[in-house]
Design a protein around this motif. Structure first.
Motif, PDB file in Angstrom:
ATOM      1  N   VAL A 227       0.876  -1.173   0.000  1.00 55.41           N
ATOM      2  CA  VAL A 227       0.000   0.000   0.000  1.00 55.41           C
ATOM      3  C   VAL A 227       0.911   1.220   0.000  1.00 55.41           C
ATOM      4  CG1 VAL A 227      -1.804   1.252   1.231  1.00 55.41           C
ATOM      5  CG2 VAL A 227      -1.760  -1.248   1.284  1.00 55.41           C
ATOM      6  N   LEU A 228       0.873   2.006  -1.073  1.00 55.27           N
ATOM      7  CA  LEU A 228       1.843   3.077  -1.263  1.00 55.27           C
ATOM      8  C   LEU A 228       1.228   4.470  -1.256  1.00 55.27           C
ATOM      9  CD1 LEU A 228       3.965   1.351  -4.049  1.00 55.27           C
ATOM     10  CD2 LEU A 228       4.423   1.431  -1.597  1.00 55.27           C
ATOM     11  N   LYS A 229      -0.091   4.565  -1.228  1.00 53.55           N
ATOM     12  CA  LYS A 229      -0.719   5.879  -1.146  1.00 53.55           C
ATOM     13  C   LYS A 229      -2.137   5.724  -0.630  1.00 53.55           C
ATOM     14  CE  LYS A 229      -2.174   5.967  -6.013  1.00 53.55           C
ATOM     15  NZ  LYS A 229      -2.103   6.727  -7.274  1.00 53.55           N
ATOM     16  N   PRO A 230      -2.714   6.801  -0.076  1.00 59.66           N
ATOM     17  CA  PRO A 230      -4.078   6.719   0.458  1.00 59.66           C
ATOM     18  C   PRO A 230      -5.097   6.395  -0.627  1.00 59.66           C
ATOM     19  CG  PRO A 230      -2.953   8.680   1.265  1.00 59.66           C
ATOM     20  CD  PRO A 230      -2.090   8.108   0.178  1.00 59.66           C
ATOM     21  N   ALA A 231      -6.177   5.746  -0.215  1.00 63.58           N
ATOM     22  CA  ALA A 231      -7.281   5.470  -1.124  1.00 63.58           C
ATOM     23  C   ALA A 231      -8.058   6.749  -1.408  1.00 63.58           C
ATOM     24  CB  ALA A 231      -8.204   4.424  -0.510  1.00 63.58           C
ATOM     25  N   THR A 232      -8.828   6.733  -2.464  1.00 61.05           N
ATOM     26  CA  THR A 232      -9.619   7.916  -2.816  1.00 61.05           C
ATOM     27  C   THR A 232     -10.643   8.238  -1.735  1.00 61.05           C
ATOM     28  OG1 THR A 232      -9.364   7.390  -5.161  1.00 61.05           O
ATOM     29  CG2 THR A 232     -11.139   8.908  -4.558  1.00 61.05           C
ATOM     30  N   THR A 233     -11.291   7.212  -1.204  1.00 56.27           N
ATOM     31  CA  THR A 233     -12.331   7.404  -0.188  1.00 56.27           C
ATOM     32  C   THR A 233     -11.844   6.898   1.163  1.00 56.27           C
ATOM     33  OG1 THR A 233     -14.040   7.089  -1.875  1.00 56.27           O
ATOM     34  CG2 THR A 233     -14.721   6.899   0.433  1.00 56.27           C
ATOM     35  N   PRO A 234     -11.835   7.745   2.185  1.00 60.23           N
ATOM     36  CA  PRO A 234     -11.394   7.290   3.503  1.00 60.23           C
ATOM     37  C   PRO A 234     -12.393   6.334   4.135  1.00 60.23           C
ATOM     38  CG  PRO A 234     -12.239   9.529   3.641  1.00 60.23           C
ATOM     39  CD  PRO A 234     -12.206   9.168   2.183  1.00 60.23           C
ATOM     40  N   LEU A 340     -10.345   0.273  13.269  1.00 59.09           N
ATOM     41  CA  LEU A 340      -9.297   0.782  12.388  1.00 59.09           C
ATOM     42  C   LEU A 340      -8.104  -0.169  12.370  1.00 59.09           C
ATOM     43  CD1 LEU A 340      -9.259   4.632  13.083  1.00 59.09           C
ATOM     44  CD2 LEU A 340     -10.104   3.438  11.046  1.00 59.09           C
ATOM     45  N   GLU A 341      -7.461  -0.258  11.188  1.00 56.66           N
ATOM     46  CA  GLU A 341      -6.301  -1.122  10.993  1.00 56.66           C
ATOM     47  C   GLU A 341      -5.163  -0.327  10.357  1.00 56.66           C
ATOM     48  OE1 GLU A 341      -7.407  -5.380   9.764  1.00 56.66           O
ATOM     49  OE2 GLU A 341      -8.834  -4.126   8.664  1.00 56.66           O
ATOM     50  N   LEU A 342      -3.958  -0.901  10.410  1.00 52.21           N
ATOM     51  CA  LEU A 342      -2.836  -0.316   9.699  1.00 52.21           C
ATOM     52  C   LEU A 342      -3.151  -0.242   8.207  1.00 52.21           C
ATOM     53  CD1 LEU A 342       0.233  -2.062  11.394  1.00 52.21           C
ATOM     54  CD2 LEU A 342      -0.640   0.247  11.812  1.00 52.21           C
ATOM     55  N   TYR A 343      -2.728   0.841   7.589  1.00 50.28           N
ATOM     56  CA  TYR A 343      -2.898   1.138   6.166  1.00 50.28           C
ATOM     57  C   TYR A 343      -4.320   1.480   5.787  1.00 50.28           C
ATOM     58  CZ  TYR A 343       1.882  -0.498   5.734  1.00 50.28           C
ATOM     59  OH  TYR A 343       3.234  -0.655   5.892  1.00 50.28           O
ATOM     60  N   ASP A 344      -5.201   1.668   6.760  1.00 53.91           N
ATOM     61  CA  ASP A 344      -6.498   2.267   6.458  1.00 53.91           C
ATOM     62  C   ASP A 344      -6.284   3.727   6.056  1.00 53.91           C
ATOM     63  OD1 ASP A 344      -8.152   0.123   6.878  1.00 53.91           O
ATOM     64  OD2 ASP A 344      -8.675   0.649   8.938  1.00 53.91           O
ATOM     65  N   THR A 345      -7.126   4.217   5.153  1.00 49.07           N
ATOM     66  CA  THR A 345      -7.116   5.640   4.804  1.00 49.07           C
ATOM     67  C   THR A 345      -8.120   6.371   5.683  1.00 49.07           C
ATOM     68  OG1 THR A 345      -6.499   5.211   2.506  1.00 49.07           O
ATOM     69  CG2 THR A 345      -7.546   7.321   2.979  1.00 49.07           C
ATOM     70  N   VAL A 346      -7.648   7.403   6.397  1.00 51.87           N
ATOM     71  CA  VAL A 346      -8.540   8.201   7.228  1.00 51.87           C
ATOM     72  C   VAL A 346      -8.420   9.668   6.827  1.00 51.87           C
ATOM     73  CG1 VAL A 346      -8.422   6.603   9.177  1.00 51.87           C
ATOM     74  CG2 VAL A 346      -6.832   8.524   9.076  1.00 51.87           C
ATOM     75  N   GLN A 347      -9.472  10.409   7.116  1.00 49.63           N
ATOM     76  CA  GLN A 347      -9.485  11.849   6.857  1.00 49.63           C
ATOM     77  C   GLN A 347      -9.647  12.586   8.176  1.00 49.63           C
ATOM     78  OE1 GLN A 347     -11.547  13.516   3.304  1.00 49.63           O
ATOM     79  NE2 GLN A 347     -12.800  14.602   4.803  1.00 49.63           N
ATOM     80  N   VAL A 348      -8.733  13.501   8.453  1.00 51.23           N
ATOM     81  CA  VAL A 348      -8.728  14.247   9.705  1.00 51.23           C
ATOM     82  C   VAL A 348      -9.081  15.696   9.402  1.00 51.23           C
ATOM     83  CG1 VAL A 348      -7.377  14.884  11.734  1.00 51.23           C
ATOM     84  CG2 VAL A 348      -6.913  12.715  10.562  1.00 51.23           C
ATOM     85  N   THR A 349     -10.052  16.244  10.141  1.00 50.62           N
ATOM     86  CA  THR A 349     -10.507  17.615   9.893  1.00 50.62           C
ATOM     87  C   THR A 349     -10.651  18.361  11.215  1.00 50.62           C
ATOM     88  OG1 THR A 349     -11.754  16.870   7.956  1.00 50.62           O
ATOM     89  CG2 THR A 349     -12.280  19.047   8.831  1.00 50.62           C
ATOM     90  N   SER A 350     -10.096  19.566  11.259  1.00 50.73           N
ATOM     91  CA  SER A 350     -10.264  20.448  12.423  1.00 50.73           C
ATOM     92  C   SER A 350     -10.298  21.888  11.935  1.00 50.73           C
ATOM     93  CB  SER A 350      -9.121  20.246  13.424  1.00 50.73           C
ATOM     94  OG  SER A 350      -7.892  20.640  12.871  1.00 50.73           O
ATOM     95  N   PRO A 351     -10.895  22.823  12.716  1.00 53.07           N
ATOM     96  CA  PRO A 351     -11.003  24.217  12.264  1.00 53.07           C
ATOM     97  C   PRO A 351      -9.653  24.855  11.958  1.00 53.07           C
ATOM     98  CG  PRO A 351     -12.463  23.813  14.120  1.00 53.07           C
ATOM     99  CD  PRO A 351     -11.624  22.584  13.964  1.00 53.07           C
ATOM    100  N   ARG A 352      -8.645  24.580  12.757  1.00 49.98           N
ATOM    101  CA  ARG A 352      -7.333  25.202  12.554  1.00 49.98           C
ATOM    102  C   ARG A 352      -6.520  24.492  11.477  1.00 49.98           C
ATOM    103  NH1 ARG A 352      -3.226  26.477  11.097  1.00 49.98           N
ATOM    104  NH2 ARG A 352      -1.420  27.415  12.126  1.00 49.98           N
ATOM    105  N   GLY A 353      -6.500  23.183  11.501  1.00 48.61           N
ATOM    106  CA  GLY A 353      -5.620  22.432  10.606  1.00 48.61           C
ATOM    107  C   GLY A 353      -6.211  22.088   9.264  1.00 48.61           C
ATOM    108  N   GLY A 354      -7.525  22.316   9.090  1.00 52.70           N
ATOM    109  CA  GLY A 354      -8.151  21.962   7.830  1.00 52.70           C
ATOM    110  C   GLY A 354      -8.301  20.455   7.689  1.00 52.70           C
ATOM    111  N   THR A 355      -8.272  19.978   6.458  1.00 55.58           N
ATOM    112  CA  THR A 355      -8.499  18.557   6.174  1.00 55.58           C
ATOM    113  C   THR A 355      -7.219  17.904   5.667  1.00 55.58           C
ATOM    114  OG1 THR A 355     -10.831  18.895   5.668  1.00 55.58           O
ATOM    115  CG2 THR A 355      -9.804  16.931   4.753  1.00 55.58           C
TER     116      THR A 355
END
Length: 385
Positions: A227-234, A340-355
């Protein structure tokens, strides 16, 4: 992500109780349930054995059972081949319904008894520990060369003496069904007298295939394409500042030390020691371009399993993608989610840090409510953003 019901995600984002069940196994059968006072599982994609667990157990439980294994090699917590099988999950809002998912099996590696505190601390590692400990007993083949298939070699390596021998159990089950089989096209030398570490042999196979290996929740050594890059959909969204917030804190880390922008691969003739194949991969554009201010940060790799220029180039491209994966890393503290498992794609969002979207490459999962939140390490190739 482990398979869960539709009720799981809403429960994680609302008030819920943490649930964990630990079974002690001896000779493959459940001995008894282990009562735990505290515990956590650490997952690390960069380690050979990717999972480790630490548990705190009462010295004497409510039923009067003594959890000190000293002097009893058949005790459920003794380090003589005994295993732990762990499940973690949630209790739903009705305080009756519950759902657990497997966190895998672990070989007990040690215990520490504190009589004053009345506790036993248990250390255990995933079943890759069996592969690390079991060195090659003998070598009936003088190694493996052209004509052997990758899957045939894996099958032999799964036995202590490299022979499909009913006198020995497999170290663990193996599963390479996700990989396309092919011939080695090169040589793997094995010490004739035996005693060779078999894990570097597995790693050489993975580099040349290429493949990614890890022990799964069933205790099987599984080989999959890297697994070398995140998936399109988290598979999960971790958010802050909303009614269904699951994010507590996040921190961004960039590391020059882990990122490289060129890989140069040689295929070596095992008899003459000369190079018979060559291939390379470089980042030619963006912030990490080899012609830019970042400069050359190269890596070299050679293997007798690489026979053609095309194979060398494919290996170089795979290794480069792994090196660029760590150009941006975030440390995320969030509500525990055992699915959650290793190599899962996740999306992190916060007001300061964005997505931010990336791959999970490390997890620290608490097994009790007192253990607090979960820690995730999420990473991606920021130079592609």
């Amino acid at each position: 992500m482990r398979q869960v019901s539709a009720k799981w995600a809403p429960a994680i984002a609302s008030s819920h109780r943490v649930l964990a069940t630990v079974y002690a196994l001896r000779t493959g059968s459940v001995d008894r349930i282990v009562p735990i006072l505290a515990g956590q599982i650490t997952y690390d994609a960069s380690a050979v054995g990717q999972r480790r667990v630490t548990l705190t157990v009462p010295l004497i439980d409510d039923n009067g059972f003594d959890w000190d294994p000293a002097g009893d090699p058949l005790h459920p917590l003794a380090a003589y081949g005994q295993e732990l099988m762990i499940f973690a999950g949630v209790v739903y809002s009705d305080n009756v319904s519950r759902e657990e998912v497997s966190q895998g099996s672990y070989l007990i590696t040690g215990t520490d008894v504190d009589e004053q505190a009345g506790t036993v601390t248990v250390q255990a590692a995933d079943l890759m520990e069996r592969w690390i400990a079991c060195r090659v007993l003998n070598n009936p083949y003088d190694g493996f060369g052209p004509g052997w298939m990758f899957k045939e070699v894996l099958e032999r390596l799964a036995y202590p003496d490299l022979v499909v021998n009913p006198g020995y159990r497999k170290i663990t089950a193996i599963d390479s069904s996700a990989m396309t089989d092919r011939a080695l096209r090169g040589n793997i030398e094995i010490v004739q007298a035996g005693g060779q570490d078999r894990v570097p042999i597995l790693q050489k196979l993975c580099e040349a295939w290429p493949a990614q290996m890890a022990i799964d929740d069933l205790g099987t050594l599984v080989f999959r394409p890297p697994v070398l890059k995140p998936a399109t959909t988290p598979v999960a969204r971790i958010t802050a500042g909303a009614a269904d917030s699951t994010l507590i804190t996040r921190g961004v880390r960039q590391q020059r030390a882990r990122a490289y922008n060129g890989v140069y691969v040689s295929g070596m003739d095992p008899k003459t020691g000369t190079r018979r194949a060559y291939g390379f991969a470089e980042r030619s554009t963006g912030a990490l371009a080899v012609s830019g201010p970042y400069g050359y940060v190269p890596r070299w790799f050679s293997s007798t399993l690489i026979y053609t220029d095309a194979q060398a180039k494919a290996t170089a491209e795979s290794m480069l993608a792994r090196g660029l994966l760590y150009t941006r890393t975030e440390e995320v503290t969030c509500v525990p989610n055992p699915a959650l498992e290793l190599y899962d794609t996740v999306q992190v969002t916060s007001p300061r840090g964005g997505t931010f979207k990336g791959l999970v490459v490390a997890i620290v999962l608490p097994l009790t409510s007192a253990g607090g939140p979960m820690q995730l390490t999420v990473t991606t190739d920021a130079t592609e953003e």
